[in-house]
Design an enzyme around this catalytic site. Structure first.
Site, PDB file in Angstrom:
ATOM      1  N   CYS A 148      -3.158  -2.963   5.839  1.00  0.00           N
ATOM      2  CA  CYS A 148      -3.371  -1.670   6.493  1.00  0.00           C
ATOM      3  C   CYS A 148      -4.755  -1.610   7.147  1.00  0.00           C
ATOM      4  O   CYS A 148      -4.988  -0.797   8.044  1.00  0.00           O
ATOM      5  CB  CYS A 148      -3.201  -0.513   5.507  1.00  0.00           C
ATOM      6  SG  CYS A 148      -4.284  -0.569   4.076  1.00  0.00           S
ATOM      7  N   CYS A 164       0.837  -1.195   0.000  1.00  0.00           N
ATOM      8  CA  CYS A 164       0.000   0.000   0.000  1.00  0.00           C
ATOM      9  C   CYS A 164       0.880   1.256   0.000  1.00  0.00           C
ATOM     10  O   CYS A 164       1.804   1.368   0.813  1.00  0.00           O
ATOM     11  CB  CYS A 164      -0.889  -0.036   1.246  1.00  0.00           C
ATOM     12  SG  CYS A 164      -1.646   1.539   1.680  1.00  0.00           S
ATOM     13  N   GLU A 165       0.606   2.171  -0.903  1.00  0.00           N
ATOM     14  CA  GLU A 165       1.427   3.374  -0.981  1.00  0.00           C
ATOM     15  C   GLU A 165       1.152   4.350   0.162  1.00  0.00           C
ATOM     16  O   GLU A 165       1.917   5.294   0.365  1.00  0.00           O
ATOM     17  CB  GLU A 165       1.213   4.081  -2.316  1.00  0.00           C
ATOM     18  CG  GLU A 165      -0.158   4.681  -2.525  1.00  0.00           C
ATOM     19  CD  GLU A 165      -0.299   5.355  -3.892  1.00  0.00           C
ATOM     20  OE1 GLU A 165      -0.946   6.409  -3.951  1.00  0.00           O
ATOM     21  OE2 GLU A 165       0.242   4.823  -4.889  1.00  0.00           O
ATOM     22  N   HIS A 166       0.085   4.137   0.905  1.00  0.00           N
ATOM     23  CA  HIS A 166      -0.239   5.040   2.009  1.00  0.00           C
ATOM     24  C   HIS A 166       0.486   4.668   3.296  1.00  0.00           C
ATOM     25  O   HIS A 166       0.855   5.550   4.076  1.00  0.00           O
ATOM     26  CB  HIS A 166      -1.752   5.046   2.254  1.00  0.00           C
ATOM     27  CG  HIS A 166      -2.528   5.509   1.073  1.00  0.00           C
ATOM     28  ND1 HIS A 166      -3.744   4.942   0.702  1.00  0.00           N
ATOM     29  CD2 HIS A 166      -2.272   6.466   0.156  1.00  0.00           C
ATOM     30  CE1 HIS A 166      -4.195   5.550  -0.383  1.00  0.00           C
ATOM     31  NE2 HIS A 166      -3.326   6.472  -0.734  1.00  0.00           N
ATOM     32  N   HIS A 167       0.661   3.355   3.539  1.00  0.00           N
ATOM     33  CA  HIS A 167       1.280   2.924   4.793  1.00  0.00           C
ATOM     34  C   HIS A 167       2.483   2.011   4.577  1.00  0.00           C
ATOM     35  O   HIS A 167       3.139   1.633   5.541  1.00  0.00           O
ATOM     36  CB  HIS A 167       0.249   2.189   5.667  1.00  0.00           C
ATOM     37  CG  HIS A 167      -0.982   2.981   5.932  1.00  0.00           C
ATOM     38  ND1 HIS A 167      -2.157   2.808   5.221  1.00  0.00           N
ATOM     39  CD2 HIS A 167      -1.226   3.986   6.808  1.00  0.00           C
ATOM     40  CE1 HIS A 167      -3.069   3.658   5.657  1.00  0.00           C
ATOM     41  NE2 HIS A 167      -2.539   4.374   6.613  1.00  0.00           N
ATOM     42  N   HIS A 211      -6.006  -6.249   2.529  1.00  0.00           N
ATOM     43  CA  HIS A 211      -5.053  -5.183   2.817  1.00  0.00           C
ATOM     44  C   HIS A 211      -4.657  -5.207   4.284  1.00  0.00           C
ATOM     45  O   HIS A 211      -5.503  -5.083   5.174  1.00  0.00           O
ATOM     46  CB  HIS A 211      -5.672  -3.819   2.467  1.00  0.00           C
ATOM     47  CG  HIS A 211      -5.884  -3.624   1.002  1.00  0.00           C
ATOM     48  ND1 HIS A 211      -5.158  -2.709   0.253  1.00  0.00           N
ATOM     49  CD2 HIS A 211      -6.719  -4.240   0.124  1.00  0.00           C
ATOM     50  CE1 HIS A 211      -5.555  -2.756  -1.011  1.00  0.00           C
ATOM     51  NE2 HIS A 211      -6.501  -3.687  -1.108  1.00  0.00           N
ATOM     52  N   GLN A 258      -4.902  -0.447  -4.940  1.00  0.00           N
ATOM     53  CA  GLN A 258      -5.483  -1.531  -5.737  1.00  0.00           C
ATOM     54  C   GLN A 258      -6.185  -0.989  -6.970  1.00  0.00           C
ATOM     55  O   GLN A 258      -6.129  -1.593  -8.040  1.00  0.00           O
ATOM     56  CB  GLN A 258      -6.454  -2.345  -4.883  1.00  0.00           C
ATOM     57  CG  GLN A 258      -7.022  -3.559  -5.608  1.00  0.00           C
ATOM     58  CD  GLN A 258      -7.858  -4.436  -4.693  1.00  0.00           C
ATOM     59  OE1 GLN A 258      -7.606  -4.520  -3.492  1.00  0.00           O
ATOM     60  NE2 GLN A 258      -8.872  -5.088  -5.244  1.00  0.00           N
TER      61      GLN A 258
END
Length: 217
Positions: free
Chosen positions: A175, A104-107, A173, A145
């Site tokens: 996250c 995940c690019e956020h976490h 996910h 995704q």
């Protein structure tokens, strides 16, 4: 004390200059990456100089080279070879249950799942393993995704110029499972269609039925 401090500052300056000299373009060097891992270990509350963690920065950087290898694969090279000996075949080609792992690019924590890809060829087909390679290429990057689904379908559509492409991605996910709302087992499904799949709902149904193993009879 001043002499010691001056020596430490000079050493830090020299190390920084050496790391900068080793960079390729704007990409940080391996030494930069290992230093960043040591900083994170210390920030988390542990001692990066203790025995069990001494080689951890090297291991993490080596692992990241593999986990994020998709950045180093030229997109155009994956589907550069097709085959024309398919007789009069013009129906759906489906490769399903392509397992993948991404981050995940956020976490920067993993999400794992399966991708299902289908297309209607025009005179030529691509090797089946190449479809899986497309999925892997985009999975091995920092991702959402939704974006990954879009990248897979766009790449196949542009390279093969088929009559239609269908992509379904389903994943769990971490996250969501490991942090935040902490809902283990929750599954996210994304789909996208082009051409015949987009314009004909019956072909969408056939694709989804084949993916799920449901008989249309």
């Amino acid at each position: 004390m001043d002499a010691v401090l001056k020596s430490l500052m000079e050493r830090a300056k020299n190390e920084a200059e050496a790391r900068t000299a080793n960079r390729v373009g704007d990409r940080p060097s391996r030494e930069d990456a290992e230093a960043a891992v040591r900083t994170l270990i210390a920030w988390a509350g542990d001692d990066p100089s203790r025995e069990g963690l001494l080689d951890t920065p090297k291991r993490v950087v080596k692992a990241y080279e593999e986990l994020f290898s998709g950045y180093r694969i030229p997109t155009e090279s994956v589907l550069d070879r097709t085959f024309g000996e398919i007789g009069n075949f013009d129906d759906m080609v489906l490769v399903k249950d392509i397992t993948f792992h991404s981050h995940c690019e956020h976490h920067m924590v993993p999400f794992v799942g399966k991708a299902h890809v289908a297309y209607f060829p025009v005179e030529r087909v691509v090797g089946l393993s190449k479809i899986a390679r497309v999925v892997d290429m985009f999975a091995r990057r920092l991702q959402t995704q939704e974006h990954m689904t879009s990248q897979i379908i766009s790449t196949i559509d542009e390279a093969l110029k088929p009559r239609g492409v269908a992509v379904m991605v389903e994943a769990e996910h971490m996250c969501m499972a490991m942090r935040g709302i902490q809902k283990q087992g929750a599954s996210t499904i994304t789909t996208q269609f082009t051409g015949l799949f987009r314009d004909d709902p019956q072909e969408q149904i056939r694709f989804l039925s084949l993916v799920r193993g449901v008989s249309l009879r």
